[in-house]
Design an enzyme around this catalytic site. Structure first.
Site, short mmCIF file in Angstrom:
data_model
loop_
_atom_site.label_atom_id
_atom_site.label_comp_id
_atom_site.label_asym_id
_atom_site.label_seq_id
_atom_site.Cartn_x
_atom_site.Cartn_y
_atom_site.Cartn_z
N GLU A 80 -1.51 6.50 -0.38
CA GLU A 80 -2.92 6.81 -0.07
C GLU A 80 -3.02 8.09 0.76
O GLU A 80 -3.98 8.84 0.65
CB GLU A 80 -3.55 5.66 0.71
CG GLU A 80 -3.71 4.39 -0.09
CD GLU A 80 -4.29 3.27 0.76
OE1 GLU A 80 -5.47 2.94 0.54
OE2 GLU A 80 -3.58 2.75 1.62
N HIS A 127 0.88 -1.16 0.00
CA HIS A 127 0.00 0.00 0.00
C HIS A 127 0.92 1.22 0.00
O HIS A 127 1.86 1.28 0.79
CB HIS A 127 -0.85 0.03 1.27
CG HIS A 127 -2.05 -0.87 1.23
ND1 HIS A 127 -1.98 -2.18 0.86
CD2 HIS A 127 -3.35 -0.62 1.53
CE1 HIS A 127 -3.20 -2.72 0.92
NE2 HIS A 127 -4.05 -1.80 1.34
N HIS A 168 -2.10 -0.94 -3.73
CA HIS A 168 -3.32 -0.25 -3.30
C HIS A 168 -3.02 1.24 -3.19
O HIS A 168 -2.00 1.61 -2.60
CB HIS A 168 -3.76 -0.80 -1.93
CG HIS A 168 -5.18 -0.49 -1.56
ND1 HIS A 168 -5.61 0.78 -1.29
CD2 HIS A 168 -6.26 -1.29 -1.42
CE1 HIS A 168 -6.90 0.76 -0.97
NE2 HIS A 168 -7.31 -0.49 -1.05
#
Length: 213
Positions: free
Chosen positions: A194, A191, A213
């Site tokens: 974000e 990830h 992600h």
């Protein structure tokens, strides 16, 4: 309904029923994928780094319940929870956590018979993910003054860049070892980006195969 106990019962691999319900649920999902023929998935399973037994326990769950499919590969996510385990004295330093995460993988690569179930399970693993809330404030900065893992005894979590660098370094060595022995390798696909500082994206670009992600 807001009860974390239900999560422990139904979607955990290491609970009092040995992950029975979670295995049944996953097999339903995998069966649907196979029926559709052209859909493939990478479900995530967690390894926390609290002890070296976690990999063997996860592999035992997958093998015992026969949870696998030609339409799926597992992605192993590692939550960045060093600060939680350090506060509870479950690890003494960051090196302990890296040791718990990677030593079993090097051992099974060197001698598959040392962890037979893990050897079979890893054939279905495609990559490793790094997960947590990136917007959390980072109290520690990664620079020349940041201690190496054996000396990192701080109660605060290492910064995102620190985590990713040491995951990258260990995965590179592990992949070279596995490649030399004719075994499948793992992609680092965290990830990333974000939230938090733009340096997360820079670190992801320098260390990772892609962003998951």
């Amino acid at each position: 309904v807001g009860e974390s106990t239900l999560r422990e019962i139904f979607i955990k691999t290491d609970n009092f029923v040995g992950g029975k319900y979670f295995a049944e649920l996953m097999k339903e999902v995998l069966s649907d994928l196979e029926d559709s023929k052209y859909q493939h998935a990478e479900p995530r399973l967690s390894i926390y780094g609290r002890s070296k037994n976690e990999w063997d326990n996860l592999a035992k769950w997958a093998i015992t319940h026969d949870v696998w499919s030609t339409n799926a590969r597992w992605l192993i996510q590692i939550p960045r929870l060093y600060d939680v385990y350090r506060t509870k004295n479950m690890v003494k330093n960051f090196d302990d956590m890296l040791d718990n995460l990677f030593t079993p993988l090097f051992e099974v690569t060197n001698d598959p018979s040392s962890h037979p179930e893990l050897h079979l399970f890893l054939q279905q693993v495609s990559g490793i993910d790094s997960v947590d809330d990136e917007s959390k404030h980072e109290f520690v900065h990664f620079d020349r003054s940041t201690p190496c893992p054996p000396e990192f005894t701080d109660l605060e979590n290492p910064p995102y860049n620190y985590w990713l660098f040491y995951m990258y370094a260990n995965i590179c060595k592990l992949n070279a070892f596995r490649r030399a022995r004719g075994l499948n390798t793992f992609a680092l696909r965290p990830h990333c980006g974000e939230a938090g500082h733009v340096s997360h994206l820079l670190t992801g670009y320098l260390t990772s195969e892609s962003i998951a992600h």
